[in-house]
Design a protein around this motif. Structure first.
Motif, PDB file in Angstrom:
ATOM      1  N   LEU A 195       0.904  -1.161   0.000  1.00  0.00           N
ATOM      2  CA  LEU A 195       0.000   0.000   0.000  1.00  0.00           C
ATOM      3  C   LEU A 195       0.934   1.199   0.000  1.00  0.00           C
ATOM      4  O   LEU A 195       1.576   1.492   1.000  1.00  0.00           O
ATOM      5  CB  LEU A 195      -0.883   0.001   1.244  1.00  0.00           C
ATOM      6  CG  LEU A 195      -1.843   1.194   1.343  1.00  0.00           C
ATOM      7  CD1 LEU A 195      -2.833   1.205   0.192  1.00  0.00           C
ATOM      8  CD2 LEU A 195      -2.598   1.162   2.668  1.00  0.00           C
ATOM      9  N   GLY A 196       1.048   1.864  -1.145  1.00  0.00           N
ATOM     10  CA  GLY A 196       2.066   2.905  -1.296  1.00  0.00           C
ATOM     11  C   GLY A 196       3.413   2.227  -1.152  1.00  0.00           C
ATOM     12  O   GLY A 196       3.689   1.281  -1.888  1.00  0.00           O
ATOM     13  N   ASP A 197       4.240   2.657  -0.211  1.00  0.00           N
ATOM     14  CA  ASP A 197       5.525   1.964  -0.060  1.00  0.00           C
ATOM     15  C   ASP A 197       5.545   1.074   1.180  1.00  0.00           C
ATOM     16  O   ASP A 197       6.602   0.631   1.613  1.00  0.00           O
ATOM     17  CB  ASP A 197       6.704   2.962  -0.052  1.00  0.00           C
ATOM     18  CG  ASP A 197       6.451   4.109   0.897  1.00  0.00           C
ATOM     19  OD1 ASP A 197       5.466   4.033   1.663  1.00  0.00           O
ATOM     20  OD2 ASP A 197       7.230   5.072   0.892  1.00  0.00           O
ATOM     21  N   ARG A 198       4.339   0.834   1.763  1.00  0.00           N
ATOM     22  CA  ARG A 198       4.292  -0.060   2.921  1.00  0.00           C
ATOM     23  C   ARG A 198       3.854  -1.460   2.516  1.00  0.00           C
ATOM     24  O   ARG A 198       2.985  -1.620   1.669  1.00  0.00           O
ATOM     25  CB  ARG A 198       3.326   0.497   3.971  1.00  0.00           C
ATOM     26  CG  ARG A 198       3.957   1.707   4.679  1.00  0.00           C
ATOM     27  CD  ARG A 198       2.938   2.570   5.286  1.00  0.00           C
ATOM     28  NE  ARG A 198       2.469   2.054   6.577  1.00  0.00           N
ATOM     29  CZ  ARG A 198       1.853   2.790   7.468  1.00  0.00           C
ATOM     30  NH1 ARG A 198       1.605   4.062   7.220  1.00  0.00           N
ATOM     31  NH2 ARG A 198       1.463   2.278   8.608  1.00  0.00           N
ATOM     32  N   VAL A 199       4.474  -2.442   3.141  1.00  0.00           N
ATOM     33  CA  VAL A 199       4.143  -3.828   2.820  1.00  0.00           C
ATOM     34  C   VAL A 199       2.883  -4.231   3.604  1.00  0.00           C
ATOM     35  O   VAL A 199       2.893  -4.281   4.826  1.00  0.00           O
ATOM     36  CB  VAL A 199       5.308  -4.768   3.193  1.00  0.00           C
ATOM     37  CG1 VAL A 199       4.932  -6.224   2.937  1.00  0.00           C
ATOM     38  CG2 VAL A 199       6.564  -4.392   2.419  1.00  0.00           C
ATOM     39  N   LEU A 200       1.793  -4.490   2.875  1.00  0.00           N
ATOM     40  CA  LEU A 200       0.571  -4.967   3.536  1.00  0.00           C
ATOM     41  C   LEU A 200       0.763  -6.424   3.913  1.00  0.00           C
ATOM     42  O   LEU A 200       0.349  -6.879   4.958  1.00  0.00           O
ATOM     43  CB  LEU A 200      -0.628  -4.876   2.595  1.00  0.00           C
ATOM     44  CG  LEU A 200      -1.326  -3.547   2.444  1.00  0.00           C
ATOM     45  CD1 LEU A 200      -2.510  -3.710   1.522  1.00  0.00           C
ATOM     46  CD2 LEU A 200      -1.782  -3.006   3.790  1.00  0.00           C
ATOM     47  N   ARG A 201       1.381  -7.152   2.987  1.00  0.00           N
ATOM     48  CA  ARG A 201       1.703  -8.561   3.202  1.00  0.00           C
ATOM     49  C   ARG A 201       2.838  -8.910   2.250  1.00  0.00           C
ATOM     50  O   ARG A 201       2.737  -8.599   1.065  1.00  0.00           O
ATOM     51  CB  ARG A 201       0.480  -9.415   2.889  1.00  0.00           C
ATOM     52  CG  ARG A 201       0.695 -10.907   3.173  1.00  0.00           C
ATOM     53  CD  ARG A 201      -0.561 -11.702   2.962  1.00  0.00           C
ATOM     54  NE  ARG A 201      -0.828 -11.924   1.545  1.00  0.00           N
ATOM     55  CZ  ARG A 201      -1.938 -12.476   1.073  1.00  0.00           C
ATOM     56  NH1 ARG A 201      -2.900 -12.842   1.894  1.00  0.00           N
ATOM     57  NH2 ARG A 201      -2.103 -12.641  -0.218  1.00  0.00           N
TER      58      ARG A 201
END
Lengths: 170, 170
Positions: A150-156
């Motif tokens: 999600l954007g540059d964050r890892v959701l999974r």
């Protein structure tokens, strides 16, 4: 300062130039105290309003998403009805539709699939297994579960099998 | 206060009890001004932080929901694979699973179906049609599209057909 001036000030206490230093400083002190108390009250009210607003804001953010999910639920229910009536083609079509709606909704929210072609990337992938393969050591050779950003964050993270390089032959 | 004490105070200007009223008031004034300036700076910083936080908060609220949708997308993809392989039983089972997951997710978010048994309720229902029926006039006789509430807000009204009462016979 002449005696005359002093008398003038005393007879006109509201004059702009105060000549009694104690009265002047006292007035300043009272003004500052007053300003301080008003600012404190304003700050307190602001803090309370922010707490209320933040609650509202979080609620609105999920409300928007939840509202978009209602038609997806409708499509799913239609697919279930088709299944109950053994209308296989309609069921398959329905599932395809639901999948597309949900995938598009997530894309609009900024969700993107984690690429898995090429070298293993520990920042966004999780290696569950290393297997001998003709592929270069450290290459992703199989995806067990897709990963999402999600954007540059890892959701999974993407869960993958990596190559351990060509099999050793004793 | 004895003469002794007075002398003590004068020889110790930093003593707690100040005897020069001008010095005392001046100190109070300076203290209040100082407190006022610090509170102003604090308030400004707080306002800036709130602006940043609110953006973050809205993003986090949707992130939480989006994260919960990822497994739903997985289940849908498995259902699609089953469809591609003509495993009808597995497909139906998959669709049932997806439906349950999504319905549960929405329920956790506070979404509830609008009841449609009984009298037509214009606050949460929309009458698309009135039809003669044996049912009492104004009773909901058919639901064309389910409606949903989020808390006490209408996400979507239920679209219904209402009874116009028994048919008039000329």
């Amino acid at each position: 300062m002449s005696e005359d001036h002093l008398e003038e000030a005393v007879s006109e206490p509201a004059a702009e130039e105060e000549v009694d230093p104690l009265a002047a400083v006292t007035r300043e002190r009272d003004d500052y105290l007053d300003a301080l108390q008003r600012l404190k009250a304003e700050f307190d009210n602001y803090r309370k309003r922010v707490a209320r607003d933040q609650h509202e804001l979080a609620a609105r953010a999920s409300e928007r998403l939840v509202k978009e999910l209602v038609p997806v639920l409708d499509d799913l229910e239609r697919a279930l009805e088709a299944a109950a009536q053994h209308e296989e083609a309609k069921l398959e079509e329905g599932v395809g539709l639901v999948h597309r709606s949900l995938a598009e909704l997530l894309a609009r929210e900024g969700v993107a699939e984690i690429p898995t072609d090429g070298k293993f990337d520990p920042h966004v992938q999780e290696a569950l297994l290393a297997q001998p393969s003709e592929q270069e050591e450290g290459t992703v050779i199989q995806v067990l579960q897709k990963g999402y950003l999600l954007g540059d964050r890892v959701l999974r993270p993407a869960r993958v099998v990596v190559s351990a390089g060509p099999e050793q032959r004793g």
